[in-house]
Design a protein around this motif. Structure first.
Motif, PDB file in Angstrom:
ATOM      1  N   LYS A 292    -178.837  42.689  21.227  1.00  0.00           N
ATOM      2  CA  LYS A 292    -178.430  43.313  19.969  1.00  0.00           C
ATOM      3  C   LYS A 292    -178.008  44.764  20.165  1.00  0.00           C
ATOM      4  O   LYS A 292    -177.101  45.254  19.494  1.00  0.00           O
ATOM      5  N   GLU A 293    -178.670  45.465  21.097  1.00  0.00           N
ATOM      6  CA  GLU A 293    -178.339  46.875  21.310  1.00  0.00           C
ATOM      7  C   GLU A 293    -176.945  47.037  21.893  1.00  0.00           C
ATOM      8  O   GLU A 293    -176.194  47.935  21.495  1.00  0.00           O
ATOM      9  N   VAL A 294    -176.578  46.160  22.846  1.00  0.00           N
ATOM     10  CA  VAL A 294    -175.244  46.220  23.437  1.00  0.00           C
ATOM     11  C   VAL A 294    -174.197  45.864  22.386  1.00  0.00           C
ATOM     12  O   VAL A 294    -173.148  46.517  22.280  1.00  0.00           O
ATOM     13  N   LYS A 295    -174.466  44.826  21.583  1.00  0.00           N
ATOM     14  CA  LYS A 295    -173.535  44.442  20.514  1.00  0.00           C
ATOM     15  C   LYS A 295    -173.346  45.565  19.518  1.00  0.00           C
ATOM     16  O   LYS A 295    -172.222  45.869  19.097  1.00  0.00           O
ATOM     17  N   SER A 296    -174.459  46.215  19.150  1.00  0.00           N
ATOM     18  CA  SER A 296    -174.387  47.314  18.196  1.00  0.00           C
ATOM     19  C   SER A 296    -173.604  48.488  18.766  1.00  0.00           C
ATOM     20  O   SER A 296    -172.771  49.095  18.073  1.00  0.00           O
ATOM     21  N   ALA A 297    -173.835  48.806  20.043  1.00  0.00           N
ATOM     22  CA  ALA A 297    -173.114  49.901  20.683  1.00  0.00           C
ATOM     23  C   ALA A 297    -171.626  49.598  20.774  1.00  0.00           C
ATOM     24  O   ALA A 297    -170.775  50.483  20.559  1.00  0.00           O
ATOM     25  N   PHE A 298    -171.299  48.334  21.052  1.00  0.00           N
ATOM     26  CA  PHE A 298    -169.887  47.937  21.123  1.00  0.00           C
ATOM     27  C   PHE A 298    -169.208  48.076  19.767  1.00  0.00           C
ATOM     28  O   PHE A 298    -168.082  48.588  19.668  1.00  0.00           O
ATOM     29  N   LEU A 299    -169.888  47.626  18.709  1.00  0.00           N
ATOM     30  CA  LEU A 299    -169.314  47.717  17.365  1.00  0.00           C
ATOM     31  C   LEU A 299    -169.139  49.170  16.948  1.00  0.00           C
ATOM     32  O   LEU A 299    -168.136  49.534  16.302  1.00  0.00           O
ATOM     33  N   ASN A 300    -170.107  50.033  17.294  1.00  0.00           N
ATOM     34  CA  ASN A 300    -169.991  51.460  16.978  1.00  0.00           C
ATOM     35  C   ASN A 300    -168.810  52.097  17.711  1.00  0.00           C
ATOM     36  O   ASN A 300    -168.065  52.902  17.140  1.00  0.00           O
ATOM     37  N   LEU A 301    -168.658  51.722  18.995  1.00  0.00           N
ATOM     38  CA  LEU A 301    -167.541  52.260  19.775  1.00  0.00           C
ATOM     39  C   LEU A 301    -166.210  51.768  19.212  1.00  0.00           C
ATOM     40  O   LEU A 301    -165.246  52.532  19.113  1.00  0.00           O
ATOM     41  N   LYS A 302    -166.178  50.484  18.838  1.00  0.00           N
ATOM     42  CA  LYS A 302    -164.969  49.913  18.240  1.00  0.00           C
ATOM     43  C   LYS A 302    -164.602  50.643  16.951  1.00  0.00           C
ATOM     44  O   LYS A 302    -163.429  50.987  16.727  1.00  0.00           O
ATOM     45  N   SER A 303    -165.614  50.907  16.107  1.00  0.00           N
ATOM     46  CA  SER A 303    -165.371  51.628  14.844  1.00  0.00           C
ATOM     47  C   SER A 303    -164.873  53.036  15.102  1.00  0.00           C
ATOM     48  O   SER A 303    -163.960  53.526  14.418  1.00  0.00           O
ATOM     49  N   ALA A 304    -165.455  53.694  16.124  1.00  0.00           N
ATOM     50  CA  ALA A 304    -165.040  55.064  16.451  1.00  0.00           C
ATOM     51  C   ALA A 304    -163.601  55.090  16.950  1.00  0.00           C
ATOM     52  O   ALA A 304    -162.823  55.998  16.604  1.00  0.00           O
ATOM     53  N   ILE A 305    -163.214  54.097  17.748  1.00  0.00           N
ATOM     54  CA  ILE A 305    -161.847  54.035  18.268  1.00  0.00           C
ATOM     55  C   ILE A 305    -160.855  53.787  17.131  1.00  0.00           C
ATOM     56  O   ILE A 305    -159.794  54.417  17.067  1.00  0.00           O
ATOM     57  N   ILE A 306    -161.198  52.857  16.222  1.00  0.00           N
ATOM     58  CA  ILE A 306    -160.318  52.553  15.080  1.00  0.00           C
ATOM     59  C   ILE A 306    -160.150  53.789  14.197  1.00  0.00           C
ATOM     60  O   ILE A 306    -159.044  54.123  13.757  1.00  0.00           O
ATOM     61  N   LEU A 307    -161.267  54.520  13.961  1.00  0.00           N
ATOM     62  CA  LEU A 307    -161.216  55.730  13.151  1.00  0.00           C
ATOM     63  C   LEU A 307    -160.350  56.791  13.807  1.00  0.00           C
ATOM     64  O   LEU A 307    -159.532  57.452  13.140  1.00  0.00           O
ATOM     65  N   TRP A 308    -160.501  56.944  15.116  1.00  0.00           N
ATOM     66  CA  TRP A 308    -159.690  57.916  15.855  1.00  0.00           C
ATOM     67  C   TRP A 308    -158.208  57.551  15.791  1.00  0.00           C
ATOM     68  O   TRP A 308    -157.349  58.426  15.610  1.00  0.00           O
ATOM     69  N   MET A 309    -157.897  56.252  15.939  1.00  0.00           N
ATOM     70  CA  MET A 309    -156.501  55.806  15.889  1.00  0.00           C
ATOM     71  C   MET A 309    -155.893  56.058  14.503  1.00  0.00           C
ATOM     72  O   MET A 309    -154.733  56.467  14.387  1.00  0.00           O
ATOM     73  N   ARG A 310    -156.696  55.840  13.446  1.00  0.00           N
ATOM     74  CA  ARG A 310    -156.203  56.098  12.087  1.00  0.00           C
ATOM     75  C   ARG A 310    -155.927  57.577  11.875  1.00  0.00           C
ATOM     76  O   ARG A 310    -154.911  57.958  11.288  1.00  0.00           O
ATOM     77  N   LYS A 311    -156.847  58.412  12.341  1.00  0.00           N
ATOM     78  CA  LYS A 311    -156.654  59.862  12.204  1.00  0.00           C
ATOM     79  C   LYS A 311    -155.439  60.321  12.997  1.00  0.00           C
ATOM     80  O   LYS A 311    -154.671  61.178  12.524  1.00  0.00           O
ATOM     81  N   THR A 312    -155.254  59.745  14.173  1.00  0.00           N
ATOM     82  CA  THR A 312    -154.100  60.107  15.001  1.00  0.00           C
ATOM     83  C   THR A 312    -152.797  59.703  14.314  1.00  0.00           C
ATOM     84  O   THR A 312    -151.807  60.452  14.309  1.00  0.00           O
ATOM     85  N   ALA A 313    -152.819  58.484  13.736  1.00  0.00           N
ATOM     86  CA  ALA A 313    -151.624  57.982  13.030  1.00  0.00           C
ATOM     87  C   ALA A 313    -151.304  58.850  11.815  1.00  0.00           C
ATOM     88  O   ALA A 313    -150.133  59.193  11.559  1.00  0.00           O
TER      89      ALA A 313
END
Length: 318
Positions: A292-313
């Motif tokens: 669960k910890e690895v899954k949670s960390a992956f989802l957090n990283l995925k959310s951070a990347i999506i947020l960064w891409m939106r801000k960049t766009a």
């Protein structure tokens, strides 16, 4: 010892000589290697970036992922080159380097799995003392010891193997330079080298397995004494991934190496494919599916990347 070899290069027979199978096999190996690359380096990156994963268990897991990537990379690119371009020639020194790095990283994995078993023992059997037992210094020394011992072993095996004379044939009946397949080409008396190989590998495997078996014996005893069903499930869930990885790794290694050199045949290529390419691909999957910890960390990283891409766009358009 003086090197009396008359061979300057080796020819790898490869997995198949059938042209119709070479492209499908290349595509298969390419997919496996890309998954291995993404899975293992992704796991290392995830552990580095997420502070919640800065614990002894993930410290060992990060090193295991790095080792899996390295020893797969020592073999798989050359295999793919042979399948795609028919490049089956490998120089004498490149063959020696492949033996050194592959055997070194494979032995590191052996000792890392033992270290991870001890870590699970400390977590399940001595939970109140876990933070004082598995300190950063202790974990670092265990990791460093695994690398030092393993590459000393690799140096011994590589030195013993390539100090022999190769004057009969240079055709390696395998898809990479593996010690047993190279040894059979020697026209020197190789009995001493084979015995050293057998004894050292046997010692490495059974020392690690002894640590693993003792650790899990104490873990199972502790689990059986637990009154809580939740405690049972939690303890076993932390060990299930490691036990799966141990079973896969040692099953194939014991099959490959703890037999006389005369017993090696083409069927060994299947086992070799399994532990050189499939195991490094499976380990990140095994350790992340029920974690669960690895899954949670992956989802957090995925959310951070999506947020960064939106801000960049948005910054690009406005």
């Amino acid at each position: 010892m003086e090197n009396r070899t008359d061979v300057s290069q080796f020819v790898l027979v490869g997995l198949t000589s059938d042209p119709a199978l070479q492209i499908p096999l290349f595509v298969t190996f390419l997919i496996i290697y890309m998954v291995t690359l993404a899975g293992n380096l992704g796991m290392v990156l995830l552990i580095l970036l997420d502070s919640r994963l800065h614990t002894p268990m993930y410290f060992f897991l990060g090193n295991l992922s790095l080792v899996d990537f390295c020893y797969s990379s020592a073999v798989t690119p050359k295999v793919m080159a042979g399948l795609l371009m028919g490049d089956k020639v490998i120089s004498y020194h490149a063959c020696a380097a492949q033996v050194f790095f592959f055997s070194g990283f494979a032995t590191v994995e052996n000792y890392l799995l033992a270290s991870m078993a001890y870590d699970r023992y400390a977590a399940v059997c001595k939970p109140l003392h876990y933070t004082t037992t598995m300190t950063t210094n202790v974990c670092s020394w265990m990791i460093l010891g695994s690398y030092v011992i393993s590459f000393l072993n690799a140096s011994i095996h590589t030195g013993d193997t390539f100090s022999l004379s190769f004057c009969r044939s240079n055709v390696v009946h395998h898809f990479f330079c593996e010690i047993p397949s190279v040894l059979v080409l020697s026209c020197s008396d190789r009995r001493t080298t084979e015995l050293i190989l057998l004894y050292v590998i046997t010692f490495n495997i059974f020392l690690a397995l002894l640590v693993i078996c003792i650790s899990y014996t104490f873990i199972f005893i502790t689990v059986l004494k637990m009154d809580s069903a939740l405690g049972h499930r939690k303890a076993m869930s932390t060990c299930a991934s490691h036990l799966t990885a141990v079973s896969i790794f040692y099953g194939t290694v014991i099959f490959m190496y703890l037999q006389p050199s005369t017993a090696h045949s083409d069927t060994d290529k299947i086992a070799s494919v399994f532990y050189t390419t499939v195991i490094p691909m499976l380990n990140p999957v095994v350790y992340s599916l029920r974690n669960k910890e690895v899954k949670s960390a992956f989802l957090n990283l995925k959310s951070a990347i999506i947020l960064w891409m939106r801000k960049t766009a948005l910054g690009f358009w406005f």
